[in-house]
Design a protein around this motif. Sequence first.
Motif: not given
Length: 122
Positions: A28-30, A58-66, A74-78, A83-88
Amino acid sequence: MDYIHLNEMEFYGYHGALKEENVLGQRFRANVSLAVDLAEAGATDDLSKTVNYAEVFEVCRSVVEGEPRKLIESVAEEISRLVLQKFAGQVRGVRVVLIKPDPPIRGHYASVSVEITRGQFS
């Protein structure tokens, strides 16, 4: 509005509606873009005044590889939610393009992808 772009991040995950995709996995690429205010970071050269894109990676990696999901939507939504939560307070909006280069579809094409935008992006 200023933007930080993380381009062509590549991961291996087990997402898809077909059982084979969940067993064999695939690439997958993001691409992720963050709407932020970079004025203070640019003026001060201070990392604490911007978003550390290594942490976004790392957020992206954790979701795509998770956890496997059926839909790349659903992957994109997560990714966008985390990202919005961590960097609010820093990230005003996020755009995620999730690319599936080799989906199990007969035919000739470069890839399939979804693009979502959450928060204030312009």
